[in-house]
Design an enzyme around this catalytic site. Structure first.
Site, PDB file in Angstrom:
ATOM      1  N   ARG A 265      23.337 -12.994  11.590  1.00  0.00           N
ATOM      2  CA  ARG A 265      22.497 -14.167  11.291  1.00  0.00           C
ATOM      3  C   ARG A 265      23.356 -15.410  11.156  1.00  0.00           C
ATOM      4  O   ARG A 265      24.396 -15.386  10.499  1.00  0.00           O
ATOM      5  CB  ARG A 265      21.726 -13.933   9.981  1.00  0.00           C
ATOM      6  CG  ARG A 265      20.842 -12.701  10.063  1.00  0.00           C
ATOM      7  CD  ARG A 265      19.972 -12.534   8.837  1.00  0.00           C
ATOM      8  NE  ARG A 265      19.191 -11.312   8.975  1.00  0.00           N
ATOM      9  CZ  ARG A 265      18.325 -10.871   8.067  1.00  0.00           C
ATOM     10  NH1 ARG A 265      18.130 -11.568   6.955  1.00  0.00           N
ATOM     11  NH2 ARG A 265      17.645  -9.755   8.273  1.00  0.00           N
ATOM     12  N   ARG A 280      25.604 -13.403   1.162  1.00  0.00           N
ATOM     13  CA  ARG A 280      24.975 -13.954   2.371  1.00  0.00           C
ATOM     14  C   ARG A 280      26.035 -14.106   3.451  1.00  0.00           C
ATOM     15  O   ARG A 280      26.900 -14.970   3.362  1.00  0.00           O
ATOM     16  CB  ARG A 280      24.329 -15.311   2.043  1.00  0.00           C
ATOM     17  CG  ARG A 280      23.436 -15.865   3.147  1.00  0.00           C
ATOM     18  CD  ARG A 280      22.795 -17.192   2.740  1.00  0.00           C
ATOM     19  NE  ARG A 280      21.894 -17.038   1.614  1.00  0.00           N
ATOM     20  CZ  ARG A 280      20.636 -16.625   1.694  1.00  0.00           C
ATOM     21  NH1 ARG A 280      20.128 -16.342   2.864  1.00  0.00           N
ATOM     22  NH2 ARG A 280      19.892 -16.517   0.611  1.00  0.00           N
ATOM     23  N   GLU A 352      17.739 -10.094  -4.906  1.00  0.00           N
ATOM     24  CA  GLU A 352      17.059  -9.320  -3.868  1.00  0.00           C
ATOM     25  C   GLU A 352      18.001  -8.373  -3.121  1.00  0.00           C
ATOM     26  O   GLU A 352      19.101  -8.740  -2.729  1.00  0.00           O
ATOM     27  CB  GLU A 352      16.417 -10.290  -2.874  1.00  0.00           C
ATOM     28  CG  GLU A 352      15.589  -9.575  -1.825  1.00  0.00           C
ATOM     29  CD  GLU A 352      14.966 -10.555  -0.832  1.00  0.00           C
ATOM     30  OE1 GLU A 352      14.589 -11.678  -1.244  1.00  0.00           O
ATOM     31  OE2 GLU A 352      14.868 -10.196   0.353  1.00  0.00           O
ATOM     32  N   SER A 355      13.298  -5.896   0.946  1.00  0.00           N
ATOM     33  CA  SER A 355      12.004  -6.551   1.079  1.00  0.00           C
ATOM     34  C   SER A 355      11.148  -5.654   1.950  1.00  0.00           C
ATOM     35  O   SER A 355      11.552  -5.281   3.042  1.00  0.00           O
ATOM     36  CB  SER A 355      12.200  -7.921   1.737  1.00  0.00           C
ATOM     37  OG  SER A 355      10.973  -8.598   1.803  1.00  0.00           O
ATOM     38  N   ARG A 394      24.701  -5.722   0.192  1.00  0.00           N
ATOM     39  CA  ARG A 394      24.223  -6.057  -1.140  1.00  0.00           C
ATOM     40  C   ARG A 394      24.283  -4.851  -2.064  1.00  0.00           C
ATOM     41  O   ARG A 394      24.399  -5.000  -3.287  1.00  0.00           O
ATOM     42  CB  ARG A 394      22.806  -6.627  -1.054  1.00  0.00           C
ATOM     43  CG  ARG A 394      22.832  -7.999  -0.384  1.00  0.00           C
ATOM     44  CD  ARG A 394      21.510  -8.732  -0.418  1.00  0.00           C
ATOM     45  NE  ARG A 394      21.698 -10.061   0.155  1.00  0.00           N
ATOM     46  CZ  ARG A 394      20.738 -10.977   0.240  1.00  0.00           C
ATOM     47  NH1 ARG A 394      19.519 -10.698  -0.206  1.00  0.00           N
ATOM     48  NH2 ARG A 394      20.988 -12.154   0.750  1.00  0.00           N
TER      49      ARG A 394
END
Length: 430
Positions: A265, A280, A352, A355, A394
């Site tokens: 990403r 991130r 987070e 999801s 994560r």
RNA sequence: GGAGGGGUGACCGAGCGGCCGAAGGUGCGGCACUGGAAAUGCCGUGCACGGGCGAACCCUGUGCCGUGGGUUCAAAUCCCACCCCCUCCGCCA
């Protein structure tokens, strides 16, 4: 992809339901164009029927050896008219498709109201954050001091937001991925797939990544061909593209797929945000879960999917909570979804780590994934669901921070023992 | 990279520009035959979108022979572009 038929049948309901999501005024425009389109289709179809009849007559006349020049001349005009109509129809179709593609999915009636993640509702939590006899430190400090997390060299050979993991930390990453895959395939009934990590533009379009998120994607080109391929931002892309344009037997549903893949990403527009550590990154690993189900099965499948992801954290003994996303925090395609947030001792809050979303038939319609019951009859669009189970990077963060000791070493979660070949603790590399 | 061959229904496979949504076979479903089965025989067997009252059954129109264009009154059939597959040679993890 929104269901235009639903929109035709109950425009008021749709407008009301989309008020929060800001798609209401689209409804009227779509209905107007749809009306125009159907009138045009009808006109063109009638002309084509006429043409087909006339062609048949011409054929018969020719077989009898008669001259059909007059009929042929007349038909030429009909053909021209059809060509014009079809051309207009194409324009209308493009316009309609473009508009419909902008209509978001309807939130499930039970979704809590709200405008941002601040309005999300905690539905449950698990585990008790550990009492440290010292001030717990963030993962990037732990990793760097152990000599296992190397961000400077990664930045040097690539750019910021890339990482290098050394020795036992790399092994931890691999162990986590394998642990998750084994759990989902052996205990949760998922089938593991290995998939392309570069896909073409059409796949990106049909999975909803393009054109909206173009600036979030890495793009490649084959050296001597013009063709563009994109690096996947998640295995959800190839996984959900798997059955595009297929009609599946209802008995084979629900299908549960999992895949481990790197994710790429660009994270454009997030500079300065989450810059510390590996929270991130431009490249991270993730074990993804995707389900294809009937719309009736989808609600229950969402619940079990969340539980499948939670199980990873429970086995790793990492405290977490589950929040249901409010209307304003639901994605474009999502009708209902949960986030799982893991405890971060160094931050003193949950962040987070997964999801899970139910796209309902919205997802099946976009990919033209249908199912047909054994009894036959019309095919229906499948519901699609996806979730992370989990993001490996994560999870590494959570392990480092929750399992750290006063001396800066990190104990390994017992559940990972079968995957670590005797490694019980991360210690400083010499 | 070079040379050649090919993409037709669930599968195999035929198909002179009109009589082709598509022969034939296999498979599948039903029926007959049988104590039951096999074999055999008969019948049936695509999808999408639109219309007929958007309940069902049904009727009807259009489109679909890799994809997209074009030629033509008319295209599976002719032309162009693209995609994919296969064979041989070369290169290569």
């Amino acid at each position: 992809m929104f269901d235009v038929r639903l929109l035709r049948a109950e425009p008021e309901t749709v407008e009301r339901a989309l008020a929060d999501k800001g798609g209401a005024e689209l409804v009227r425009r779509v209905l107007a164009i749809d009306e125009r389109r159907r009138a045009r289709v009808r006109e063109a179809d009638d002309l084509k029927a006429q043409r087909n009849r006339a062609s048949e007559l011409i054929a018969q006349a020719k077989r009898r050896g008669e001259d059909a020049a007059a009929d042929i001349a007349r038909q030429r005009e009909v053909g021209d008219r059809i060509k014009v109509l079809d051309g207009e129809l194409r324009t209308i179709d493009d316009e309609l498709e473009g508009l419909v593609a902008e209509i978001p999915n309807l939130p499930h009636p039970s979704v809590p109201p709200g405008t941002s993640d601040a309005d999300n509702v905690e539905v449950r939590s698990w585990g008790t954050p550990r009492e440290f006899g010292f001030v717990p430190r963030p993962h990037e400090e732990l990793g760097e001091e152990l000599g296992l997390l190397d961000l400077p060299r990664a930045a040097r050979m690539a750019k910021a937001r890339f990482a290098i993991m050394w020795g036992p930390l790399a092994r931890l990453s691999r162990a986590l991925a394998q642990f998750m895959l084994d759990l989902h395939t052996r205990e949760h009934g998922y089938t593991e797939l290995w998939l392309p990590q570069l896909v073409n533009g059409e796949t990106m379009l049909r999975t909803g990544q393009l054109p909206k998120f173009e600036e979030q994607l890495f793009k490649t080109q084959e050296a001597d061909e013009g063709r563009t391929l994109y690096l996947i931002p998640t295995a959800e892309v190839p996984l959900s593209a798997l059955h595009f344009d297929e009609t599946l037997p209802e008995a084979s549903l629900p299908r549960r797929y999992t895949a481990y893949s790197p994710c790429y990403r660009r994270e454009a527009g997030t500079y300065g945000k989450d810059m510390k550590g590996i929270y991130r990154q431009h490249q991270f690993d993730k074990v993804e879960l995707v389900k294809i189900a009937t719309p009736e099965q989808a609600d229950a499948e969402l619940e079990s999917m969340v539980d499948n992801a939670e199980t990873v954290l429970r086995r790793l003994e990492l405290p977490y909570r589950v929040v249901e996303r409010c209307v304003g925090d639901l994605g474009f395609s999502t009708t209902r979804g949960y986030d799982i947030e893991v405890w971060r001792p160094a931050l003193g809050k949950y962040t987070e780590i997964s999801s899970c979303s139910n796209y309902g038939a919205f997802g099946g319609r976009r990919g033209k994934i249908r199912y047909r019951s054994a009894a036959g009859g019309r095919s229906e669009f499948c519901a699609t669901l996806n979730g992370s189970g989990l993001a490996v990077g994560r999870t590494i963060i959570a392990v480092l921070e929750n399992y750290q000791e006063a001396d800066g070493t990190v104990t390994m979660p017992p559940a990972l023992a079968p995957y670590l070949n005797g490694l019980e603790r991360l210690t400083a590399e010499r």
